[in-house]
Motif scaffolding. Sequence first.
Motif, PDB file in Angstrom:
ATOM      1  N   UNK A  57       0.799  -1.079   0.016  1.00 37.51           N
ATOM      2  CA  UNK A  57       0.013  -0.046   0.058  1.00 37.51           C
ATOM      3  C   UNK A  57       0.578   1.181  -0.011  1.00 37.51           C
ATOM      4  N   UNK A  58       0.711   1.856   0.959  1.00 34.00           N
ATOM      5  CA  UNK A  58       1.490   3.448   1.073  1.00 34.00           C
ATOM      6  C   UNK A  58       2.991   3.127   1.511  1.00 34.00           C
ATOM      7  N   UNK A  59       3.685   4.050   1.457  1.00 40.20           N
ATOM      8  CA  UNK A  59       5.301   3.806   1.589  1.00 40.20           C
ATOM      9  C   UNK A  59       5.417   3.389   2.782  1.00 40.20           C
ATOM     10  N   UNK A  60       6.421   2.443   2.828  1.00 37.40           N
ATOM     11  CA  UNK A  60       6.472   1.549   4.116  1.00 37.40           C
ATOM     12  C   UNK A  60       7.323   2.573   4.848  1.00 37.40           C
ATOM     13  N   UNK A  61       8.346   3.235   4.493  1.00 34.20           N
ATOM     14  CA  UNK A  61       9.258   3.773   5.426  1.00 34.20           C
ATOM     15  C   UNK A  61       8.450   5.312   6.073  1.00 34.20           C
ATOM     16  N   UNK A  62       7.441   5.529   5.649  1.00 36.51           N
ATOM     17  CA  UNK A  62       6.505   6.366   6.299  1.00 36.51           C
ATOM     18  C   UNK A  62       6.168   5.825   7.715  1.00 36.51           C
ATOM     19  N   UNK A  63       6.202   4.635   8.052  1.00 36.57           N
ATOM     20  CA  UNK A  63       5.348   4.024   9.082  1.00 36.57           C
ATOM     21  C   UNK A  63       6.261   3.507  10.147  1.00 36.57           C
ATOM     22  N   UNK A  64       6.279   4.030  11.512  1.00 33.03           N
ATOM     23  CA  UNK A  64       6.840   3.221  12.636  1.00 33.03           C
ATOM     24  C   UNK A  64       5.952   1.892  12.562  1.00 33.03           C
ATOM     25  N   UNK A  65       6.816   0.658  12.679  1.00 30.52           N
ATOM     26  CA  UNK A  65       6.125  -0.706  12.902  1.00 30.52           C
ATOM     27  C   UNK A  65       6.231  -1.211  14.154  1.00 30.52           C
ATOM     28  N   UNK A  66       5.269  -1.939  14.562  1.00 26.71           N
ATOM     29  CA  UNK A  66       5.449  -2.594  15.772  1.00 26.71           C
ATOM     30  C   UNK A  66       4.609  -3.727  15.875  1.00 26.71           C
ATOM     31  N   UNK A  67       5.010  -4.738  16.935  1.00 22.27           N
ATOM     32  CA  UNK A  67       4.356  -5.913  17.075  1.00 22.27           C
ATOM     33  C   UNK A  67       3.704  -6.071  18.526  1.00 22.27           C
ATOM     34  N   UNK A  68       2.464  -6.494  18.428  1.00 18.93           N
ATOM     35  CA  UNK A  68       1.767  -7.110  19.827  1.00 18.93           C
ATOM     36  C   UNK A  68       1.700  -8.470  19.714  1.00 18.93           C
ATOM     37  N   UNK A  69       1.126  -8.804  20.815  1.00 14.71           N
ATOM     38  CA  UNK A  69       1.093 -10.323  21.007  1.00 14.71           C
ATOM     39  C   UNK A  69      -0.588 -10.206  22.096  1.00 14.71           C
ATOM     40  N   UNK A  70      -1.451 -11.542  21.665  1.00 19.45           N
ATOM     41  CA  UNK A  70      -2.734 -11.486  22.724  1.00 19.45           C
ATOM     42  C   UNK A  70      -2.476 -13.178  22.918  1.00 19.45           C
ATOM     43  N   UNK A  71      -2.425 -13.254  24.334  1.00 20.30           N
ATOM     44  CA  UNK A  71      -2.648 -14.800  24.859  1.00 20.30           C
ATOM     45  C   UNK A  71      -3.944 -15.009  25.038  1.00 20.30           C
ATOM     46  N   UNK A  72      -4.292 -16.384  25.149  1.00 20.40           N
ATOM     47  CA  UNK A  72      -5.798 -16.741  25.230  1.00 20.40           C
ATOM     48  C   UNK A  72      -6.442 -16.149  26.603  1.00 20.40           C
ATOM     49  N   UNK A  73      -7.499 -15.372  26.586  1.00 26.68           N
ATOM     50  CA  UNK A  73      -8.168 -14.797  27.854  1.00 26.68           C
ATOM     51  C   UNK A  73      -7.427 -13.578  28.468  1.00 26.68           C
ATOM     52  N   UNK A  74      -6.390 -13.173  27.555  1.00 30.50           N
ATOM     53  CA  UNK A  74      -5.833 -11.922  28.022  1.00 30.50           C
ATOM     54  C   UNK A  74      -5.863 -10.727  27.007  1.00 30.50           C
TER      55      UNK A  74
END
Length: 123
Positions: free
Chosen positions: A26-43
Amino acid sequence: QVRLVESGGGLVQAGGSLRLSCAASGRTFNRYVMGWFRQAPGKEREFVAAISLSGSKIYASDSVKGRFTISRDNAKSTVYLQINSLRPEDTAVYYCTADELTSTIIRGRSDYWGQGTQVTVSS
């Protein structure tokens, strides 16, 4: 509009490693800060790590420092999460996210999210 697609999850034994990838289009990748999240069961979904536009600044949750490494390849429009010394408590769906602001990423308020990739760690 940014489309994010994660890959690389799977079933791994405790102590093992995985490298997650998130390909952006899509749009220019290097315009964006990138991150990771996680979600465990029930949390709730929790912040894992973020990386600045150039990759020079990294932010990581205390719970993963020393074991998880975030990186990006702007030429490939891809962000990675290297996960080492996996523990059963790392079992979760891992999500990639993008935003123009680091603060928005860390607070989990960004507009763009991938569909997630499952990581399961057996003991």
